[in-house]
Write an enzyme that holds these catalytic residues in place. Structure first.
Site, mmCIF file in Angstrom:
data_model
loop_
_atom_site.group_PDB
_atom_site.id
_atom_site.type_symbol
_atom_site.label_atom_id
_atom_site.label_comp_id
_atom_site.label_asym_id
_atom_site.label_seq_id
_atom_site.Cartn_x
_atom_site.Cartn_y
_atom_site.Cartn_z
ATOM 1 N N ASP A 68 0.816 -1.214 0.000
ATOM 2 C CA ASP A 68 0.000 0.000 0.000
ATOM 3 C C ASP A 68 0.851 1.265 0.000
ATOM 4 O O ASP A 68 2.074 1.217 0.222
ATOM 5 C CB ASP A 68 -0.946 -0.011 1.208
ATOM 6 C CG ASP A 68 -0.264 -0.403 2.506
ATOM 7 O OD1 ASP A 68 0.978 -0.372 2.557
ATOM 8 O OD2 ASP A 68 -0.968 -0.746 3.459
ATOM 9 N N ASN A 137 -7.390 -2.696 14.190
ATOM 10 C CA ASN A 137 -8.794 -2.954 13.815
ATOM 11 C C ASN A 137 -8.918 -4.152 12.869
ATOM 12 O O ASN A 137 -9.980 -4.381 12.304
ATOM 13 C CB ASN A 137 -9.429 -1.705 13.186
ATOM 14 C CG ASN A 137 -8.768 -1.326 11.863
ATOM 15 O OD1 ASN A 137 -7.854 -2.001 11.404
ATOM 16 N ND2 ASN A 137 -9.232 -0.258 11.249
ATOM 17 N N HIS A 139 -7.126 -4.614 10.059
ATOM 18 C CA HIS A 139 -6.826 -4.393 8.643
ATOM 19 C C HIS A 139 -5.541 -5.093 8.228
ATOM 20 O O HIS A 139 -4.632 -5.294 9.028
ATOM 21 C CB HIS A 139 -6.837 -2.904 8.253
ATOM 22 C CG HIS A 139 -5.703 -2.065 8.736
ATOM 23 N ND1 HIS A 139 -5.874 -0.819 9.302
ATOM 24 C CD2 HIS A 139 -4.362 -2.259 8.711
ATOM 25 C CE1 HIS A 139 -4.699 -0.300 9.587
ATOM 26 N NE2 HIS A 139 -3.771 -1.160 9.249
ATOM 27 N N GLU A 144 -9.611 -1.987 5.097
ATOM 28 C CA GLU A 144 -10.242 -1.604 6.354
ATOM 29 C C GLU A 144 -11.516 -2.434 6.602
ATOM 30 O O GLU A 144 -12.102 -2.971 5.653
ATOM 31 C CB GLU A 144 -10.615 -0.119 6.306
ATOM 32 C CG GLU A 144 -9.421 0.826 6.190
ATOM 33 C CD GLU A 144 -8.683 1.031 7.514
ATOM 34 O OE1 GLU A 144 -8.655 0.102 8.340
ATOM 35 O OE2 GLU A 144 -8.119 2.119 7.709
HETATM 36 C C1 GLP Z 1 -0.302 0.278 8.586
HETATM 37 C C2 GLP Z 1 -0.025 -0.578 7.353
HETATM 38 C C3 GLP Z 1 -0.276 -2.038 7.613
HETATM 39 C C4 GLP Z 1 0.358 -2.457 8.925
HETATM 40 C C5 GLP Z 1 -0.293 -1.688 10.044
HETATM 41 C C6 GLP Z 1 0.201 -2.093 11.430
HETATM 42 O O1 GLP Z 1 -1.593 0.724 8.679
HETATM 43 N N1 GLP Z 1 -0.797 -0.161 6.230
HETATM 44 O O2 GLP Z 1 0.245 -2.787 6.531
HETATM 45 O O3 GLP Z 1 0.206 -3.837 9.120
HETATM 46 O O4 GLP Z 1 0.007 -0.320 9.831
HETATM 47 O O5 GLP Z 1 1.335 -1.367 11.738
HETATM 48 P P1 GLP Z 1 2.278 -1.657 12.961
HETATM 49 O O6 GLP Z 1 3.110 -2.795 12.569
HETATM 50 O O7 GLP Z 1 3.063 -0.387 13.101
HETATM 51 O O8 GLP Z 1 1.410 -1.930 14.125
#
Ligand code: GLP
Length: 252
Positions: A68, A137, A139, A144
């Site tokens: 993304d 959440n 995702h 989402e």
């Molecule tokens: C972002 C990314 C996700 C990732 C998520 C969790 O929103 N788009 O791909 O898994 O954050 O991030 P973290 O690893 O910092 O908790």
């Protein structure tokens, strides 16, 4: 089948996940790796970069597709995922940058960009190994919670909870982009294998919900229960709401 690997802490999680990615690279040196951003994979990228530096890992023929990108952020913006990937991995190993792909958040026509991204993944022959983090959440990428699973790469309005969670990496929540381009559930589920990582107590509840609860688009990661080759590497804290050991005991 879901394979669960429980590690003591974040460092051992990173090492274990890096072992799995390194094995993939050794078995298939021109692998297509699906890569993720967020704080969780940073230790993995450090570990992989060290393996390259010490001469045990070669990225020369590796191709990558990231999950993304934020809409409106370009490669030179330090909050963009392209910047993140260059900093944490691509600039530290011998990968050909032309073989690294991330949706273009600055594209004039974002729907066209999204369509082209799926075409690109197809033209690469699909993803061999997809690395995933998980949002609080549920995702994956930026898919989402919603009333349906979105199959294709698409533009998404970020959930308020995501904007708040990700604001820790920006000056304020007002600075977090409101939209992103994300790979859809289709390309993720078509990856030949998936490696999901989770660290920290604040992931414990969502991990239990996603992998022991119902399969629902309200918890996008729950669809991964249907993947034939899923490995979850989690530290003690992230797996603290689960039973121990193998897949059978996992949801006990
Ligand atoms: C972002 C990314 C996700 C990732 C998520 C969790 O929103 N788009 O791909 O898994 O954050 O991030 P973290 O690893 O910092 O908790």
């Amino acid at each position: 089948m879901i394979r669960i690997i429980r590690t003591r802490d974040y460092d051992s999680l990173s090492r274990k996940a890096a072992d799995i990615i390194a094995s993939q690279i050794k078995v298939k040196p021109d692998s297509v790796l699906g890569l993720a951003t967020g704080t969780s994979p940073m230790g993995i990228y450090d570990d992989l970069a060290q393996r390259y530096t010490s001469g045990t890992l070669d990225f020369a023929r590796i191709r990558t597709v990231n999950l993304d990108e934020y809409v409106g952020l370009g490669a030179t913006d330090e909050h963009s995922y392209r910047y993140f990937m260059n900093l944490h991995l691509f600039d530290r190993v011998n990968i050909d940058k032309n073989n690294t792909h991330i949706p273009d958040g600055l594209a004039a026509d974002l729907d066209k960009e999204a369509y082209a991204y799926d075409e690109l993944i197809q033209s690469l022959g699909g993803i061999d190994l997809q690395l995933l983090g998980i949002g609080r959440n549920g995702h994956i990428g930026f898919n989402e919670p919603a009333d349906h699973f979105e199959k294709s790469t698409h533009v998404v309005d970020l959930a308020r909870s995501t904007i708040e969670a990700n604001s820790r990496l920006f000056d304020s929540s007002a600075d977090v982009p409101k939209q992103a381009v994300t790979m859809g559930i289709g390309a993720i589920m078509q990856a030949r294998s998936i490696l999901l990582i989770a660290s920290g107590r604040d992931k414990a509840d969502i991990i239990k919900e996603a992998f022991c609860g119902n399969i629902t688009p309200e918890v996008p990661a729950s669809i991964l229960q249907l993947h034939p080759d899923l490995t979850i590497v989690g530290d003690e804290d992230a797996l603290s709401a689960m039973g121990a050991g193998d897949a059978d005991l996992f949801c006990a």
